[in-house]
Design a protein around this motif. Structure first.
Motif, short mmCIF file in Angstrom:
data_model
loop_
_atom_site.label_atom_id
_atom_site.label_comp_id
_atom_site.label_asym_id
_atom_site.label_seq_id
_atom_site.Cartn_x
_atom_site.Cartn_y
_atom_site.Cartn_z
N ALA A 48 0.83 -1.21 0.00
CA ALA A 48 0.00 0.00 0.00
C ALA A 48 0.86 1.26 0.00
N GLU A 49 1.89 1.24 0.84
CA GLU A 49 2.76 2.41 0.95
C GLU A 49 3.47 2.68 -0.38
N ASN A 50 3.98 1.60 -0.98
CA ASN A 50 4.70 1.77 -2.25
C ASN A 50 3.78 2.27 -3.35
N MET A 52 1.13 4.01 -3.02
CA MET A 52 0.81 5.41 -2.78
C MET A 52 1.90 6.31 -3.34
N TYR A 53 3.16 5.95 -3.09
CA TYR A 53 4.27 6.76 -3.62
C TYR A 53 4.31 6.70 -5.14
N MET A 54 4.06 5.51 -5.69
CA MET A 54 4.21 5.36 -7.14
C MET A 54 3.10 6.06 -7.91
N TYR A 56 1.23 8.56 -6.85
CA TYR A 56 0.96 9.93 -6.40
C TYR A 56 1.18 10.89 -7.56
N HIS A 58 1.35 14.94 -8.27
CA HIS A 58 1.37 16.18 -7.52
C HIS A 58 0.61 17.29 -8.25
N VAL A 106 -4.44 9.66 -6.43
CA VAL A 106 -3.93 9.69 -5.07
C VAL A 106 -3.50 11.11 -4.71
N GLY A 107 -3.01 11.84 -5.70
CA GLY A 107 -2.49 13.17 -5.41
C GLY A 107 -3.56 14.14 -4.97
N MET A 109 -6.03 14.77 -2.76
CA MET A 109 -6.80 14.54 -1.55
C MET A 109 -6.55 15.74 -0.68
N LEU A 136 -7.94 8.06 2.28
CA LEU A 136 -6.71 7.73 1.58
C LEU A 136 -6.65 6.23 1.29
N ALA A 137 -7.00 5.42 2.30
CA ALA A 137 -6.97 3.97 2.12
C ALA A 137 -7.91 3.54 0.99
N VAL A 140 -5.94 4.64 -2.46
CA VAL A 140 -4.77 3.86 -2.89
C VAL A 140 -5.26 2.56 -3.51
#
Lengths: 318, 290
Positions: A48-50, A52-54, A56, A58, A106-107, A109, A136-137, A140
Motif C-alpha cells: 500500500a505504501e509503495n 501510494m508513492y508510485m 501519487y 502532484h 492519489v495526489g 486529496m 486515503l486507504a 490507494v
C-alpha cells in the motif's frame, strides 16, 4: 389436495429426519475472520505504501480536479416549467463516445484542515484525521475481488457438463452460497447467455458458464495459492502478456481497473486442491481469472498491474 | 500511518521554495533535476527490508480468531467424504483421523463427533495403525522455522533475518564525530537527476552486492538545514536532502571501510537511538511504525 398432502408429508419427513451430511444449524450468525491473512498483511505493511508513492500525482494549489460527468437535463426540467420533461429520463449524451470514468487520483486529496488552537476539541481533530486516513486507504490501489470464470462450449449441447465446472470452482474457491451467514456470498453462480449469437450457437437464457467471486480473506487465500503453487510451476510461461503500447488508453478494458488472464487445463491441475486427488476430476477445464481493483479511468489497468506485481504476478511484453 | 507518510510526501513536493528562482529546473517524465549554487542538493536512500512474517496477533485478537474458527467449525456442514474420497481408501481414513484431531483441538477431549467414519486406530490387521503411521510421518516433516531468528537472540543488527515482523531500514556510519549515523546519501554530480544520484550514492557507499528496487522516482520526504557558520564549504550555506525509498531484494550491504565504516539494519525505534535528534525529527515520519 393430494399434492398438498404430499407436500405436507415431505415437510414433516424433512423436519423429523436428521441427516448430518446436509444439516445446517438454523442460526443467525455472521462469521468474522478466522485468521490473520498473510497477503493482506503484506499489502498493509508494504504494498500500500509503495503504491501510494508510485501513483501519487502532484498538483499545486491552483489545481481544480475534473468534475464527474453530469447528465444533461431537458431544458426547463429543473424548475418544472417544461411539461415534456416531467417523468422523463434525461436525454442520451450526444456523440458516439461514451463518457469514461474519471481517474482515481492519489495526489488529489485535500489535506484535512487541522487547527492547532486549543479551542478545537481533541476528539474532533482525531475524527478528522481518521476520516482522512480512511479516504486515503480507499484511494490507494487495492484489490476488491477476484473472479474465476469458466465458459463451457460443451454446455450448449449438454447442460449437465456444467456440474463438473461448478465442482471445480467450488473446490478451488471454497465458496458457498450465504457462507458464514453473509448474504453477499453468492457461491458459484451459473452464467446464462445474454444474446442470441448464431455463430456460437448461443441463445438467450441458455446456461453457458459458471463463475465465482471471491472477496476478503478468501480472495487473499486464493491469490496466495495461485502465486505460490501454480504460477512458479508453469512450464514455458513468461508471465501475463500486456497489451501493446499503442493500444487505446480509453478502451473499457483499460479504464475499468480489471486485469484478466487465462489458465490452461494443465495449470488448473496444479492447484493443490485438485492435484491431491486428481483422479476425482476427469474433466478439469481451463478458466479465466479477473482481478478487480478500485481503480477507474485512464491508467486504471496499469495501476492494477502494479498492484499485482506487488503480489509477485509477472507481466511481460508481447 | 499511511496518511502521515502521504502528508509528508505531499509537503515535500509542495514546498514552493524547494526550487528557487535561480535553480535550473527541468522535468523529465517524473524525474527532477536541480542544481543550486548556495544550497547543496543531496539525495539519500531509505533502504527498506520489508517484513516477511505476519504480525503476531495480540492475545485478544488471537482469542477472537479462535472463537470465530470454532464457530465456523460448529455451524459448517460436514464434508461429504463419499464424494471426495474412495470409500475405505487411505486418504479417507487419514482425513477422518485428522478431522477427529481437529475437532478435539477445537472443542476439547470430551467431544465425540456425530459422524463415525471408518477409522482404523487399533491396527487390527497386524500392521501399524493409521495413527502410528501419521505420527511417524509427522516426525519426518520438517518443523517450521521459529519466528525468532538466531540474529534476534544475538542482537546482530547487521543481519537481514532479524525482526521478521518489522520494517528494517539501513543506516550507515561515516568516519566522523558528529552526525556519523545516517541514511546512505551524497551530493549531486553535474546535472544528474535526483533519483539517479540516490541510487549511485547507495552503490558507492554500500557496494554493488545488493539487488535494490527503488519505489518510483519521486522523493518521499526532504530535510533542509543550514550549515553552522564555521563549517560552510564550497560557498554552500546549507543543504537540502531528498529521501528516496528503496527495497532490498537480495544481497547485503558491504561497505568498503573508507567512506563508510559500519552499517546496521534497524527498526524505527532503534533508528532513533542511533541518529542525532535533529535528524530524527526530520526523518521520523518517513519510517513505518509496523
Amino acid at each position: 389436495m393430494a399434492q398438498a398432502a404430499r407436500k405436507a408429508a415431505r415437510v414433516a419427513s424433512t423436519s423429523v429426519l436428521y441427516n448430518p451430511q446436509t444439516y445446517t444449524p438454523n442460526v443467525a450468525l455472521k462469521l468474522g475472520p478466522t485468521h490473520n491473512s498473510r497477503l493482506r498483511a503484506h499489502y498493509d505493511t508494504t504494498v500500500a505504501e509503495n503504491l501510494m508513492y508510485m501513483h501519487y500525482q502532484h498538483h499545486d494549489a491552483s489545481y481544480t480536479p475534473p468534475q464527474p460527468h453530469r447528465k444533461k437535463l431537458h431544458p426547463g426540467a429543473e424548475d418544472g416549467s417544461n411539461p415534456y420533461a416531467a417523468n422523463r429520463p434525461p436525454p442520451r449524451p450526444r456523440g458516439n463516445k461514451v463518457p469514461r470514468p474519471l481517474a482515481t487520483n492519489v495526489g488529489f486529496m485535500p489535506r484535512p484542515h487541522v487547527q492547532t488552537s486549543s479551542s478545537v476539541e481533541e476528539g474532533s481533530k482525531d475524527t478528522e484525521l481518521a476520516n482522512a486516513a480512511k479516504r486515503l486507504a480507499r484511494t490507494v490501489t487495492h484489490l476488491k475481488a477476484i473472479q474465476l470464470h469458466i465458459m463451457s462450449k460443451d454446455s450448449l449441447t449438454n447442460k449437465a457438463s456444467l456440474i463438473t465446472n461448478m465442482f471445480q470452482l467450488r473446490v478451488l474457491s471454497g465458496a458457498t452460497k450465504g457462507e458464514g451467514g453473509h448474504t453477499t456470498n453468492k457461491g458459484v453462480e451459473l452464467i446464462r447467455g445474454r444474446k442470441n449469437l448464431q455463430q456460437w450457437k448461443l441463445r438467450r437464457g441458455t446456461p453457458c458458464g459458471v463463475k465465482v467471486t471471491l472477496k476478503g480473506d478468501k480472495m487473499y487465500d486464493f491469490l496466495g495459492t495461485l502465486i505460490e503453487f501454480v504460477l512458479p510451476r508453469l512450464r514455458e510461461w513468461g508471465g501475463v502478456v500486456m497489451p501493446v503500447p499503442s493500444a487505446n488508453r480509453d478502451s473499457p478494458s483499460m479504464t475499468s481497473g480489471v486485469v484478466s488472464f487465462g489458465l490452461s487445463k494443465e495449470a488448473v491441475e496444479l492447484f493443490p486442491q485438485i492435484e491431491v486427488n486428481l483422479d476425482l476430476y476427469p474433466r478439469v477445464s481451463g478458466m479465466h481469472i479477473h482481478f478487480m481493483s478500485n481503480e477507474r479511468g485512464r491508467g486504471a489497468q496499469n495501476k492494477t498491474r502494479a498492484l499485482l506485481s506487488g503480489f509477485q504476478i509477472p507481466f511481460t511484453r508481447r | 500511518m499511511l496518511l502521515e507518510l502521504f502528508h509528508l510526501s505531499q509537503r515535500c513536493l509542495a514546498r514552493p521554495n524547494v526550487y528557487s528562482q535561480r535553480t535550473a529546473l527541468r522535468f523529465r517524465t517524473l524525474a527532477t533535476e536541480a542544481s543550486n549554487k548556495t544550497t547543496r542538493i543531496v539525495a539519500a536512500t531509505i533502504l527498506n527490508r520489508a517484513p516477511f512474517l505476519t504480525p503476531t496477533p495480540d492475545p485478544f485478537e488471537q482469542a477472537y480468531y479462535d472463537y470465530q474458527a470454532r464457530l465456523a467449525r460448529a455451524i459448517s456442514s460436514p464434508l461429504p467424504t463419499d464424494v471426495y474420497f474412495k470409500p475405505g481408501s487411505l486418504l479417507e481414513r487419514r482425513f477422518a483421523l485428522e478431522e477427529r484431531q481437529r475437532e478435539k483441538a477445537a472443542f476439547g477431549e470430551d467431544f465425540t463427533p456425530i459422524i463415525s467414519l471408518p477409522v482404523d486406530e487399533d491396527g487390527k490387521g497386524g500392521g501399524k495403525s493409521l495413527a502410528d503411521q501419521l505420527a511417524e510421518e509427522a516426525g519426518l516433516e520438517e518443523p517450521p522455522q521459529p519466528r525468532i531468528h538466531r540474529a534476534d537472540k544475538e542482537k546482530d543488527v547487521k543481519s537481514l533475518d532479524r525482526a521478521g515482523e518489522r520494517n528494517l531500514y539501513l543506516l550507515v556510519k561515516k568516519d566522523r564525530k558528529a552526525n556519523s549515523w545516517q541514511f546512505p546519501q551524497g551530493g549531486l554530480e553535474n546535472d544528474e537527476a535526483l533519483h539517479k544520484a540516490a541510487l549511485r550514492e547507495l552503490k558507492e557507499e554500500c557496494g554493488p552486492n545488493m539487488d535494490v528496487w527503488m519505489v518510483g522516482r519521486q522523493p518521499i520526504g526532504h530535510y533542509a538545514y543550514e550549515y553552522p557558520t564555521e563549517s560552510q564549504r564550497d560557498g554552500h550555506l546549507g543543504a537540502k536532502v531528498y529521501f528516496f525509498k528503496g527495497h532490498i531484494l537480495a544481497g547485503q550491504c558491504r561497505p568498503d571501510g573508507k567512506e563508510v565504516v559500519d552499517f546496521a539494519w534497524l527498526t524505527k525505534e532503534e533508528v532513533q537511538q542511533y541518529v542525532e535528534p535533529h535528524y530524527w525529527t526530520a526523518i521520523k515520519d518517513m519510517l513505518s511504525d509496523s
